[in-house]
Scaffold this active site. Sequence first.
Site, PDB file in Angstrom:
ATOM      1  N   PRO A   1       0.884  -1.118  -0.164  1.00 59.58           N
ATOM      2  CA  PRO A   1      -0.054  -0.013   0.080  1.00 59.58           C
ATOM      3  C   PRO A   1       0.751   1.152  -0.077  1.00 59.58           C
ATOM      4  O   PRO A   1       1.859   1.251   0.782  1.00 59.58           O
ATOM      5  CB  PRO A   1      -0.834  -0.091   1.308  1.00 59.58           C
ATOM      6  CG  PRO A   1       0.052  -0.836   2.272  1.00 59.58           C
ATOM      7  CD  PRO A   1       1.002  -1.919   1.330  1.00 59.58           C
TER       8      PRO A   1
ATOM      9  N   GLU B   1       0.794   5.431  -0.362  1.00 60.83           N
ATOM     10  CA  GLU B   1      -0.200   6.389  -0.309  1.00 60.83           C
ATOM     11  C   GLU B   1       0.097   7.159  -1.496  1.00 60.83           C
ATOM     12  O   GLU B   1       1.066   7.563  -2.265  1.00 60.83           O
ATOM     13  CB  GLU B   1       0.215   7.370   0.748  1.00 60.83           C
ATOM     14  CG  GLU B   1      -0.772   8.574   0.775  1.00 60.83           C
ATOM     15  CD  GLU B   1      -2.048   8.533   1.166  1.00 60.83           C
ATOM     16  OE1 GLU B   1      -2.781   9.415   1.246  1.00 60.83           O
ATOM     17  OE2 GLU B   1      -2.340   7.307   1.316  1.00 60.83           O
TER      18      GLU B   1
ATOM     19  N   CYS C   1       3.770   3.266   9.876  1.00 63.48           N
ATOM     20  CA  CYS C   1       3.823   4.286   9.084  1.00 63.48           C
ATOM     21  C   CYS C   1       4.501   5.436   9.949  1.00 63.48           C
ATOM     22  O   CYS C   1       4.075   5.595  11.102  1.00 63.48           O
ATOM     23  CB  CYS C   1       2.461   5.038   8.413  1.00 63.48           C
ATOM     24  SG  CYS C   1       2.640   6.378   7.707  1.00 63.48           S
TER      25      CYS C   1
ATOM     26  N   LYS D   1       0.764  -4.768   9.177  1.00 64.61           N
ATOM     27  CA  LYS D   1       2.076  -4.145   8.694  1.00 64.61           C
ATOM     28  C   LYS D   1       2.875  -3.359   9.627  1.00 64.61           C
ATOM     29  O   LYS D   1       2.275  -2.525   9.959  1.00 64.61           O
ATOM     30  CB  LYS D   1       1.940  -3.576   7.083  1.00 64.61           C
ATOM     31  CG  LYS D   1       3.149  -3.284   6.625  1.00 64.61           C
ATOM     32  CD  LYS D   1       2.770  -2.724   5.334  1.00 64.61           C
ATOM     33  CE  LYS D   1       4.151  -2.506   4.386  1.00 64.61           C
ATOM     34  NZ  LYS D   1       5.104  -1.295   4.907  1.00 64.61           N
TER      35      LYS D   1
ATOM     36  N   ASN E   1       9.581  -7.162   3.731  1.00 61.36           N
ATOM     37  CA  ASN E   1       9.500  -5.807   2.887  1.00 61.36           C
ATOM     38  C   ASN E   1      10.847  -4.886   3.098  1.00 61.36           C
ATOM     39  O   ASN E   1      11.169  -4.758   4.329  1.00 61.36           O
ATOM     40  CB  ASN E   1       8.051  -5.073   3.310  1.00 61.36           C
ATOM     41  CG  ASN E   1       7.868  -3.611   2.607  1.00 61.36           C
ATOM     42  OD1 ASN E   1       7.874  -2.726   3.414  1.00 61.36           O
ATOM     43  ND2 ASN E   1       7.985  -3.616   1.326  1.00 61.36           N
ATOM     44  N   GLY E   2      10.969  -4.486   2.208  1.00 57.13           N
ATOM     45  CA  GLY E   2      12.152  -3.487   2.107  1.00 57.13           C
ATOM     46  C   GLY E   2      13.269  -3.728   1.167  1.00 57.13           C
ATOM     47  O   GLY E   2      13.721  -4.974   1.150  1.00 57.13           O
ATOM     48  N   ASP E   3      13.610  -3.039   0.020  1.00 57.92           N
ATOM     49  CA  ASP E   3      14.826  -2.940  -0.875  1.00 57.92           C
ATOM     50  C   ASP E   3      14.532  -4.445  -1.687  1.00 57.92           C
ATOM     51  O   ASP E   3      15.528  -5.093  -1.997  1.00 57.92           O
ATOM     52  CB  ASP E   3      16.082  -3.233  -0.108  1.00 57.92           C
ATOM     53  CG  ASP E   3      16.576  -2.101   0.662  1.00 57.92           C
ATOM     54  OD1 ASP E   3      15.920  -1.084   0.340  1.00 57.92           O
ATOM     55  OD2 ASP E   3      17.412  -2.114   1.421  1.00 57.92           O
TER      56      ASP E   3
ATOM     57  N   GLY F   1       7.140  -2.440  -3.083  1.00 59.94           N
ATOM     58  CA  GLY F   1       6.704  -1.392  -3.230  1.00 59.94           C
ATOM     59  C   GLY F   1       7.084  -0.450  -4.184  1.00 59.94           C
ATOM     60  O   GLY F   1       6.530  -0.181  -5.177  1.00 59.94           O
ATOM     61  N   ARG F   2       8.366   0.246  -3.897  1.00 67.95           N
ATOM     62  CA  ARG F   2       9.056   1.067  -4.783  1.00 67.95           C
ATOM     63  C   ARG F   2       9.365   0.510  -6.145  1.00 67.95           C
ATOM     64  O   ARG F   2       9.309   1.190  -7.139  1.00 67.95           O
ATOM     65  CB  ARG F   2      10.280   1.605  -4.225  1.00 67.95           C
ATOM     66  CG  ARG F   2      10.007   2.761  -3.150  1.00 67.95           C
ATOM     67  CD  ARG F   2      11.027   3.210  -2.370  1.00 67.95           C
ATOM     68  NE  ARG F   2      11.827   2.300  -1.421  1.00 67.95           N
ATOM     69  CZ  ARG F   2      12.928   2.501  -0.824  1.00 67.95           C
ATOM     70  NH1 ARG F   2      13.598   3.655  -1.098  1.00 67.95           N
ATOM     71  NH2 ARG F   2      13.540   1.454  -0.299  1.00 67.95           N
TER      72      ARG F   2
END
Length: 336
Positions: free
Chosen positions: A16, A18, A105, A154, A226-228, A250-251
């Site tokens: 997710p 934003e 967040c 999360k 999650n991450g990288d 994500g990214r």
Amino acid sequence: MNFWETLPKPIMALAPLEDVTDAAFRRIIAQKGRPDVTFCEFTSADGLVLADEKGQKKLRSKLLFSEIERPIVAQFFSAVPEHMEQAARIAAEMGFDGVDINMGCPDRAVEKGGCGAAMIKNPSLAREIIRATKRGWSQGLTSWRGKRVPISVKTRLGYNTDELETWLPELLAEEPAAITIHARTRKEMSDVPARWERVKRAVEIRNEVQKPRGEASRFKTRILGNGDVTDCADAQAKCAATGADGAMLGRAIFGNPWLFSGRIDEPTPQEKMQALAEHIALFDELLGDVSNFATMKKHFKSYISGWSGAKDLRVQLMETDDSGSALVLLQARVDL
């Protein structure tokens, strides 16, 4: 049945984000290559319960989804159990496949209300929030009463320091269907490399807490890292190395709605311009009356880069004020 229990492993999930994974972009992603599970942008449960008609329209636009996005999960944040209970009931009634609780967040405005990453500092409230969310889901869909509901969380490794050893067992005690671990602390934001070795430790903690005697039939919360994560191949490798049940990307989705499609070749400039045009048209159709067109512009650099003439087109697109003007520019360069 709880959809989390039927997903193939490793689970590839869309994070997710934003003002990024809105209804328009999620639909484009589903068309190009659907992830195993899709999360909506995080949404204020307080607002969903208390907002006036105008505010409700804006918030509910975050919760628009199409059938091709399933399984689809609504993500909420709140420090008020009653509001999370009501939001979960609303999500169930709207036809969502599950609800995720944001406890990671780092936004100061979110934390000010005791939400997001601030929840890490209040484990007892975090557990109450999970229980309230489960109650709300079962109220919205009475057929779920007495069953294991699709509520997930999360979060991060900790707030100022790595608190995984104490924080994760608190969450696991409530037996959420899944927990996604962003492998950094709140203090670290995204300024340091994600520590996937801690995702491995999260899996070990899950096994210790939920399978103390090793029974194969005992319930297990899915652990996602999650991450990288650069792409699905990287995600699969990280899951194999850590034992994680899945990964959240994500990214990596910016400018690449084909991320989950399995294709290995680079999309052509024509394909990227075509996808952007489709994205803009959907944004106008679904969100044009509630979202500023400036939100759409954050995608332009991701789509339009990497070939001769891309920069000039991107500059022109950034100067547009509406979807129609942007589409005219793209139509001059690709057969739409």
